[in-house]
Enzyme design. Structure first.
Site, PDB file in Angstrom:
ATOM      1  NE  ARG A  36      -1.785  -7.875  -0.352  1.00 23.67           N
ATOM      2  CZ  ARG A  36      -2.504  -6.719  -1.084  1.00 23.67           C
ATOM      3  NH1 ARG A  36      -3.162  -7.201  -2.199  1.00 23.67           N
ATOM      4  NH2 ARG A  36      -2.532  -5.776  -0.745  1.00 23.67           N
ATOM      5  CE1 TYR A 141       1.447   0.073  13.336  1.00 24.32           C
ATOM      6  CE2 TYR A 141       0.700   2.120  14.734  1.00 24.32           C
ATOM      7  CZ  TYR A 141       0.883   1.414  13.349  1.00 24.32           C
ATOM      8  OH  TYR A 141       0.959   2.239  12.335  1.00 24.32           O
TER       9      TYR A 141
HETATM   10  N1  SER Z   1      -3.282   4.315  11.206  1.00 24.10           N
HETATM   11  C1  SER Z   1      -2.601   3.476  12.142  1.00 24.10           C
HETATM   12  C2  SER Z   1      -3.532   2.526  12.755  1.00 24.10           C
HETATM   13  O1  SER Z   1      -4.420   3.006  13.016  1.00 24.10           O
HETATM   14  C3  SER Z   1      -1.904   4.492  12.977  1.00 24.10           C
HETATM   15  O2  SER Z   1      -0.511   4.622  12.505  1.00 24.10           O
HETATM   16  O3  SER Z   1      -3.002   1.658  13.007  1.00 24.10           O
END
Ligand code: SER
Length: 317
Positions: A36, A141
């Site tokens: 964006r 993640y």
């Molecule tokens: N700050 C990040 C998170 O909390 C960790 O890499 O996802």
């Protein structure tokens, strides 16, 4: 690093890294991209292009257009967002990374991408987590970060791409909000302290996680990228941290400036589960030994600076 391309330049790290790199390497030598646009200094102070990192062809075209020699790939979904939308996270985090690595391979770029404390999991030693240890994360993640570390090492070994990375802890900053992370509480707490004098934390008291102030994170990226390659035993990715802290400690530090500050808790089970699966404190010895990592800000110095700068920012609005 002479001509640098950044993805995710309007994110939490990118907003400040772009400006710092423009200061050091010259405004026209730092090409900022993001999915964006925005009316801010990143877009206005030097080259800026719209880029969706899942579009590898578009990324390649921008790299060729500006003849870049360095690629800093920051665009990614953070832990809590990735947990809510795992397939999207896989597509953006892994799809974006492999596109960026391909551009780096084809255009012979030096390459940086952040990993995270999220690359560790419940079976990792929790205290002083070593550089080389068990990495079996239980979040999407984390799966992305471990896969990313391996993929970056693979591109180095197989194709000779100069890939380097840092396992960042929670990053605390006052310029751009993180958004969708588990460590975000440690940023929100400062905003709410100044705005309302109280904060309701979604992470429970007593939950230790590593943190670092943004100026130290930016310096770490530059120092690692400039480091002599022959000194690097590790590459993807180095443990770095400045402090291991929990919510009550930040609250106590804020009270030194705002004595009436209050904290209470409404724990979010999803983000708490993520936090509980991560280390309490990681060991940055390899980063210190191999390229001289050091952090200037501890909790006290960070809190003082954060409250001062954020106060100015909020007053200017
Ligand atoms: N700050 C990040 C998170 O909390 C960790 O890499 O996802």
């Amino acid at each position: 690093m002479k001509k640098i391309l950044l993805t995710g330049a309007l994110g939490q790290i990118g907003s400040e890294l772009t400006m710092k790199l423009r200061e050091v390497y010259g405004a026209n030598n730092v090409i900022a991209t993001d999915i964006r646009s925005a009316e801010n200094e990143v877009v206005q102070s030097g080259p800026f292009e719209i880029l969706d990192v899942t579009d590898g062809k578009a990324m390649h075209e921008i790299a060729v257009k500006y003849k870049v020699d360095t690629l800093i790939h920051l665009a990614a979904l953070l832990s809590a967002t990735a947990e809510a939308m795992p397939l999207l996270a896989w597509n953006i985090n892994m799809g974006g990374l492999v596109n960026a690595l391909e551009v780096a391979r084809e255009e012979r770029c030096q390459f940086f991408t952040p990993s995270s404390i999220g690359a560790f999991g419940p079976s990792t030693p929790k205290e002083k987590t070593p550089q080389d240890t068990i990495q079996r994360p239980t979040t999407m993640y984390g799966v992305n970060k471990v896969s990313g570390e391996l993929l970056c090492d693979y591109y180095f070994q197989k194709f000779g791409v100069d890939t380097r990375g840092l396992r960042f802890p929670g990053l605390i900053s006052y310029v751009a909000p993180p958004g969708g992370g588990t460590t975000d509480y440690a940023v929100e707490i400062y905003y709410d302290a100044l705005k309302t004098g109280k904060y309701t934390s979604f992470i429970a008291a007593g939950t230790f996680m590593d943190m670092m102030y943004m100026p130290d994170a930016l310096q770490a990226i530059i120092t690692l990228m400039e480091a002599d390659a022959s000194k690097l035993i590790h590459r993807n990715s180095f443990n770095v941290t400045a402090m291991s802290i929990e919510p009550e400690q930040i609250a106590a530090e804020i009270r030194k400036t705002i004595p009436s500050f209050k904290i209470d808790y409404q724990v979010d089970p999803i983000r708490q589960r993520i936090a509980d699966s991560w280390p309490n404190s990681i060991d940055p010895t390899a980063a210190k030994e191999e390229w001289g990592f050091k952090a200037e800000f501890n909790l006290e110095a960070m809190t003082k600076d954060m409250l001062e700068k954020l106060k100015e920012k909020l007053a200017a609005k």
